[in-house]
Design a protein around this motif. Structure first.
Motif, PDB file in Angstrom:
ATOM      1  N   LEU A  33      42.674  49.671  43.407  1.00 31.09           N
ATOM      2  CA  LEU A  33      41.276  49.298  43.184  1.00 31.09           C
ATOM      3  C   LEU A  33      40.641  48.091  42.768  1.00 31.09           C
ATOM      4  O   LEU A  33      40.948  47.554  42.904  1.00 31.09           O
ATOM      5  N   SER A  34      39.507  48.310  43.479  1.00 31.28           N
ATOM      6  CA  SER A  34      38.802  46.854  44.141  1.00 31.28           C
ATOM      7  C   SER A  34      37.239  46.545  43.972  1.00 31.28           C
ATOM      8  O   SER A  34      36.638  47.575  43.955  1.00 31.28           O
ATOM      9  N   PHE A  35      36.379  46.130  43.782  1.00 31.27           N
ATOM     10  CA  PHE A  35      34.710  46.018  44.368  1.00 31.27           C
ATOM     11  C   PHE A  35      34.981  46.119  45.476  1.00 31.27           C
ATOM     12  O   PHE A  35      35.912  46.196  46.812  1.00 31.27           O
ATOM     13  N   THR A  36      33.722  47.264  45.800  1.00 28.97           N
ATOM     14  CA  THR A  36      32.822  47.767  47.207  1.00 28.97           C
ATOM     15  C   THR A  36      33.465  46.220  47.896  1.00 28.97           C
ATOM     16  O   THR A  36      33.382  45.695  49.060  1.00 28.97           O
ATOM     17  N   GLN A  37      32.477  45.676  47.356  1.00 30.80           N
ATOM     18  CA  GLN A  37      32.683  44.163  48.827  1.00 30.80           C
ATOM     19  C   GLN A  37      33.514  43.149  48.679  1.00 30.80           C
ATOM     20  O   GLN A  37      33.049  41.915  48.720  1.00 30.80           O
ATOM     21  N   SER A  38      34.257  43.143  48.298  1.00 31.30           N
ATOM     22  CA  SER A  38      35.813  41.810  47.190  1.00 31.30           C
ATOM     23  C   SER A  38      37.023  42.686  47.300  1.00 31.30           C
ATOM     24  O   SER A  38      37.163  43.954  46.822  1.00 31.30           O
ATOM     25  N   ASN A  39      37.544  42.214  47.737  1.00 30.63           N
ATOM     26  CA  ASN A  39      39.169  42.424  47.070  1.00 30.63           C
ATOM     27  C   ASN A  39      40.347  41.409  46.509  1.00 30.63           C
ATOM     28  O   ASN A  39      41.176  40.952  46.173  1.00 30.63           O
ATOM     29  N   LYS A  40      38.392  40.479  45.492  1.00 28.93           N
ATOM     30  CA  LYS A  40      39.558  39.797  44.925  1.00 28.93           C
ATOM     31  C   LYS A  40      40.195  39.967  43.380  1.00 28.93           C
ATOM     32  O   LYS A  40      40.747  39.485  43.203  1.00 28.93           O
ATOM     33  N   HIS A  41      39.432  40.633  43.079  1.00 33.14           N
ATOM     34  CA  HIS A  41      40.086  41.396  41.799  1.00 33.14           C
ATOM     35  C   HIS A  41      41.173  42.855  42.220  1.00 33.14           C
ATOM     36  O   HIS A  41      40.001  43.400  42.933  1.00 33.14           O
ATOM     37  N   THR A  42      42.245  43.483  41.651  1.00 35.21           N
ATOM     38  CA  THR A  42      42.145  44.281  41.896  1.00 35.21           C
ATOM     39  C   THR A  42      43.522  45.065  40.404  1.00 35.21           C
ATOM     40  O   THR A  42      43.434  44.480  40.001  1.00 35.21           O
ATOM     41  N   ILE A  43      43.169  46.332  40.480  1.00 35.75           N
ATOM     42  CA  ILE A  43      44.003  46.495  39.830  1.00 35.75           C
ATOM     43  C   ILE A  43      45.092  48.928  40.295  1.00 35.75           C
ATOM     44  O   ILE A  43      44.342  49.169  41.425  1.00 35.75           O
ATOM     45  N   PRO A  44      45.942  48.105  39.757  1.00 37.01           N
ATOM     46  CA  PRO A  44      47.181  49.842  41.123  1.00 37.01           C
ATOM     47  C   PRO A  44      46.802  50.458  40.336  1.00 37.01           C
ATOM     48  O   PRO A  44      46.115  50.898  38.872  1.00 37.01           O
ATOM     49  N   VAL A  45      46.385  51.577  41.131  1.00 31.67           N
ATOM     50  CA  VAL A  45      46.270  53.233  41.428  1.00 31.67           C
ATOM     51  C   VAL A  45      46.706  53.563  42.446  1.00 31.67           C
ATOM     52  O   VAL A  45      46.368  53.525  43.388  1.00 31.67           O
ATOM     53  N   LYS A  46      48.064  54.228  42.581  1.00 33.86           N
ATOM     54  CA  LYS A  46      48.797  54.852  42.420  1.00 33.86           C
ATOM     55  C   LYS A  46      47.911  56.863  42.682  1.00 33.86           C
ATOM     56  O   LYS A  46      49.012  57.304  42.828  1.00 33.86           O
TER      57      LYS A  46
ATOM     58  N   GLU B 243      32.867  33.177  35.775  1.00 31.86           N
ATOM     59  CA  GLU B 243      32.185  34.339  36.296  1.00 31.86           C
ATOM     60  C   GLU B 243      33.231  35.385  37.286  1.00 31.86           C
ATOM     61  O   GLU B 243      33.428  36.353  36.524  1.00 31.86           O
ATOM     62  N   THR B 244      34.336  34.630  37.183  1.00 33.12           N
ATOM     63  CA  THR B 244      35.803  35.351  37.451  1.00 33.12           C
ATOM     64  C   THR B 244      36.261  36.196  36.160  1.00 33.12           C
ATOM     65  O   THR B 244      37.090  37.562  36.184  1.00 33.12           O
ATOM     66  N   LYS B 245      36.410  35.706  34.809  1.00 37.29           N
ATOM     67  CA  LYS B 245      36.909  36.473  33.935  1.00 37.29           C
ATOM     68  C   LYS B 245      35.559  37.465  33.593  1.00 37.29           C
ATOM     69  O   LYS B 245      36.018  39.143  33.402  1.00 37.29           O
ATOM     70  N   LYS B 246      34.421  37.331  33.790  1.00 37.07           N
ATOM     71  CA  LYS B 246      33.559  38.726  34.148  1.00 37.07           C
ATOM     72  C   LYS B 246      34.048  39.342  34.277  1.00 37.07           C
ATOM     73  O   LYS B 246      33.921  41.003  34.521  1.00 37.07           O
ATOM     74  N   GLU B 247      33.810  39.084  35.718  1.00 34.43           N
ATOM     75  CA  GLU B 247      34.626  39.834  36.874  1.00 34.43           C
ATOM     76  C   GLU B 247      35.638  41.600  36.403  1.00 34.43           C
ATOM     77  O   GLU B 247      35.556  41.844  37.280  1.00 34.43           O
ATOM     78  N   LYS B 248      36.582  40.617  36.603  1.00 34.55           N
ATOM     79  CA  LYS B 248      37.531  41.209  35.910  1.00 34.55           C
ATOM     80  C   LYS B 248      37.843  41.945  34.878  1.00 34.55           C
ATOM     81  O   LYS B 248      37.998  43.622  35.345  1.00 34.55           O
ATOM     82  N   GLU B 249      36.781  41.445  34.388  1.00 36.31           N
ATOM     83  CA  GLU B 249      36.579  42.915  32.397  1.00 36.31           C
ATOM     84  C   GLU B 249      35.861  43.951  33.367  1.00 36.31           C
ATOM     85  O   GLU B 249      35.884  44.614  33.108  1.00 36.31           O
ATOM     86  N   ILE B 250      34.761  43.223  34.012  1.00 36.42           N
ATOM     87  CA  ILE B 250      33.698  44.583  34.586  1.00 36.42           C
ATOM     88  C   ILE B 250      34.658  45.731  35.941  1.00 36.42           C
ATOM     89  O   ILE B 250      34.583  46.788  35.234  1.00 36.42           O
TER      90      ILE B 250
END
Length: 767
Positions: free
Chosen positions: A487-500, A438-445
């Protein structure tokens, strides 16, 4: 009441059967010079009028059947029959209504022609669907029992004594029965040979004979033999029905046999059976039927002689029928004695098998997912939920799982404690594996959402920017947020993508609640607009039309060109949804237009056919109806008048302030059966759902009235009367009881769930 329609090229055989039945009564005629005409004269009139056109489906044979134990007198049955003919568009045609008394249920037969006096034919588009709606309307009007909405296994007719059955019935009643059974069999299954057809019709006491003439032409004949002293002579297939002749059946069999999909279905079925064998240590032969049905959903009939199983027949979901010869020797019981040759040992699962471990993993995964979906507050992602669960947290979901109950059913009693311990011991390992997946899938999403945002901005679909902070509206509508240049999911900070993007301001009055269902719809829509969707992508649903209501500030900034594309797609999705919802109420092509008009949709006829538009979209946005639907609407006799009447309905919606998506949304909730929400809106707000009064009345009878009472009872006694009266007022206005003084148009939607969700302490997404 059950209504059946059969179209045919000739009428003489049907009239002979209908008028020749012992004990029949002619209840009346339609559109003849007199009610005292002779059956022969009527037959001549019907024959000559039908011959004025070369269409193959010149004549219609209709039967209206009451359930067992229900009674109507002749006068009422004739009245219902005439009204049925009017609603179906046959009201101007010559027809006869005949009552039969040869079965335990009361029924009438109606024979008519679809050819009009001028030689043109009546449109029979969607006639079976319209018949269903007409039948339902008459059931309600005359207080008749409703026909079942799902298919049931029909009981065979009860045969009368041979001396009563011989004669006329052998020629006519038998033919009608053979048509009914054989046509049903050929629709239900993809038959591949005469031998297979013979096996399928055997339970109905039908025998089959193959013939071949000197020229090598294949023929077939059918007869009845109930093994109780009653037999009929054999009738040739062409005499039973033109599509049941030997050559025509053989052509169908060849097409089914040569289908490229057949090997795929066979391979899939073999794999399912092998998987089943891999799960079990022993299977008692007579338990195989329940095992395959419970585990794989496979319908299998065992062919037994005494206690000996001689073969089997599998009725696959693909409509193909497979016997023991069609699936090879390897899966036969006599060739798998390690599973089936253990005498009277009970059917047992092999808890050491690889397949068992896979099934335990599936059951645990299903329980973990279910516990997440059913949690009152879905904080965080699925992976975050999984990692915090203990085994005891999912036990209730496991016990409620059909998959788990199936496994437990076939575990030996002396091993059930061991089985439960095995599941508990496997839980940490499986939980970790599912968490990683699920962690891998969430990162891909999240990565996919990031790329989609880039495409949306590149194409300029929305006029959003960083200075006003309006880009946050786009982030929110896709289920993500921006914080600390990430950038992260609305309900979580677990996964992030740098967006300056620096210090990004928030727009004014940003929506607080966003439904995950509508986030998915918005994601799919933007994929289509940026041309990133494929044929395998999930399809849009009817709720896509509500996106501007859910994300108003974002869709206000939509580029006009893309707004037109969006509205076109949304209209098409909603029309397909609405057609399914309207089916039980659509008695004619006029009803098709009327039901859509009540919702705020109208039709325009162009050179290429009909297009549908709505009061919720730009007047330039339209969706072209399929050719068949255009032909259906063209069948309306006074079409131009009917299209003109649309203006009055649409104008009325504007005048009443009901040209808002909010009004369509309340009707949408009503159609979905979410009566608690609808009741809250009707009692607490000034809401007038855009829905036809007949459909509103149906939902009132179906549970909405009760929900209105329940919602009012939650309040104080003073409030009860006020809220209930509001709800009744709102509904009565829809049913035609509104006075001149109208309340202010409803505008109480703060989010797509209304404030009702806050009283329930949870939000429910509609997607």
């Amino acid at each position: 009441m059950i209504a059946k329609i059969i179209y045919g090229e000739t009428c003489q055989g049907t009239l002979n059967y209908v008028l020749g039945k012992e004990g029949m009564r002619i209840l009346g005629y339609g559109n003849t010079f007199s009610q005292k005409v002779s059956p022969k004269f009527f037959g001549d009139v019907l024959h000559f009028q039908g011959q004025r056109n070369a269409t193959k489906n010149r004549y219609a044979h209709i039967s209206l059947n009451l359930p067992h134990g229900e009674h109507l007198n002749d006068k009422t049955f004739l009245k219902i029959s005439k009204e049925y003919m009017e609603k179906m568009g046959f009201g101007e045609q010559p027809y006869v209504v005949v009552r039969h008394t040869d079965t335990t249920h009361e029924h009438v037969h109606i024979v008519t022609t679809i050819v009009k006096e001028d030689g043109k034919v009546l449109p029979i588009y969607n006639s079976h669907k319209r018949s269903m709606a007409t039948r339902r309307y008459l059931e309600k009007k005359y207080g008749l029992s409703q026909a079942p909405t799902t298919k049931r296994n029909r009981q065979l007719p009860i045969y009368r004594l041979p001396e009563e059955q011989f004669g006329m019935d052998a020629e006519k009643g038998t033919k009608f029965y053979l048509q009914d059974v054989l046509n049903s069999i050929n629709q239900k299954y993809k038959v591949r040979s005469f031998d297979e057809l013979a096996r399928l019709v055997k339970p109905y006491h039908i025998e089959l004979r193959q013939t071949k003439n000197e020229m090598g032409r294949i023929g077939v004949a059918f007869g009845l033999n109930n093994q109780k002293g009653y037999r009929t002579r054999f009738l040739s297939g062409s005499a039973v029905h033109r599509n049941l002749s030997g050559p025509k059946l053989q052509k169908v069999f060849d097409a089914h046999s040569k289908s490229k999909l057949l090997p795929m279905h066979r391979k899939r079925l073999l794999k399912q059976i092998e998987t089943t064998y891999g799960l079990f240590k022993t299977i008692r032969p007579h338990d195989l039927k329940d095992v395959l049905k419970g585990y794989q959903g496979i319908d299998i009939e065992l062919e037994t002689k005494g206690d000996v199983i001689e073969g089997y027949t599998i009725y696959d979901k693909s409509k193909y029928v497979f016997g023991k010869r069609g699936l090879g020797k390897h899966i036969r019981m006599q060739n798998r004695l390690e599973i089936f040759g253990n005498g009277n040992e009970p059917t047992q699962i092999d808890i050491e098998s690889k397949q068992f471990k896979l099934e335990v993993q599936k059951a645990i995964k299903e329980a973990l997912t279910t516990s997440y979906l059913k949690s009152l507050k879905q904080d965080g992602l699925l992976s975050e939920h999984i990692i915090t669960r203990n085994f005891g947290d999912i036990v209730p979901n496991l016990k409620a799982s059909e998959k788990f109950r199936f496994l437990e059913r076939y575990i030996p009693r002396n091993q059930r404690i061991e089985f439960r311990k095995a599941v508990e011991n496997a839980f940490p390992i499986i939980k970790k594996r599912i968490y990683e997946l699920e962690t891998k899938k969430e990162k891909e999403i999240l990565e996919k959402k990031f790329k989609l945002i880039g495409k949306v901005l590149e194409k300029g679909i929305f006029n959003v920017g960083t200075e006003q902070g309006s880009i946050r509206l786009l982030f929110q509508a896709l289920g993500v947020k921006y914080h600390d240049n990430q950038l992260s999911f609305t309900q979580s900070n677990k996964h992030t993508i740098p967006v300056k993007l620096g210090n990004l301001p928030f727009p004014e009055n940003m929506e607080k609640h966003v439904s995950t269902g509508f986030v998915r719809q918005n994601h799919l829509m933007l994929e289509m607009l940026t041309e990133q969707s494929s044929e395998n992508s999930p399809k849009m649903t009817g709720s896509a039309i509500f996106l501007p209501m859910i994300f108003p500030k974002l869709y206000e900034r939509m580029d006009p060109v893309y707004k037109w594309q969006y509205e076109r797609i949304a209209l098409g999705s909603y029309v397909k949804y609405a057609e399914q919802m309207h089916a039980p109420f659509e008695k004619s092509a006029k009803d098709y237009i009327t039901l859509f008009n009540a919702k705020g949709f109208y039709f325009v006829k162009g050179e290429k056919g009909f297009e549908v538009k709505s009061i919720y979209t730009n007047n330039k946005a339209s969706y072209p109806l399929p050719k068949r639907t255009s032909l259906y609407l063209n069948s309306i006799p006074d079409l131009s008048v009917r299209l003109q009447r649309q203006r009055t309905v649409i104008k009325g919606l504007f005048e009443e302030g009901r040209n808002d998506l909010k009004n369509l949304w309340v009707g949408h909730l009503m159609e979905r059966g979410v009566y608690d929400k609808v009741a809250f809106i009707l009692t607490s707000e000034k809401a007038y759902p855009n829905l036809h009064r007949e459909i509103v009345q149906h939902h009132m009878d179906n549970g909405l009235r009760q929900s209105l009472v329940q919602v009012s009872q939650r309040q104080s006694s003073v409030q009860q009367k006020r809220l209930l009266s509001k709800g009744v007022y709102a509904v009565s206005s829809l049913l035609g009881g509104r006075g001149k003084n109208q309340d202010e148009a409803f505008n109480g939607f703060k989010d797509e769930l209304t404030d009702w969700s806050k009283y329930k302490r949870k939000g429910v997404g509609m997607g």
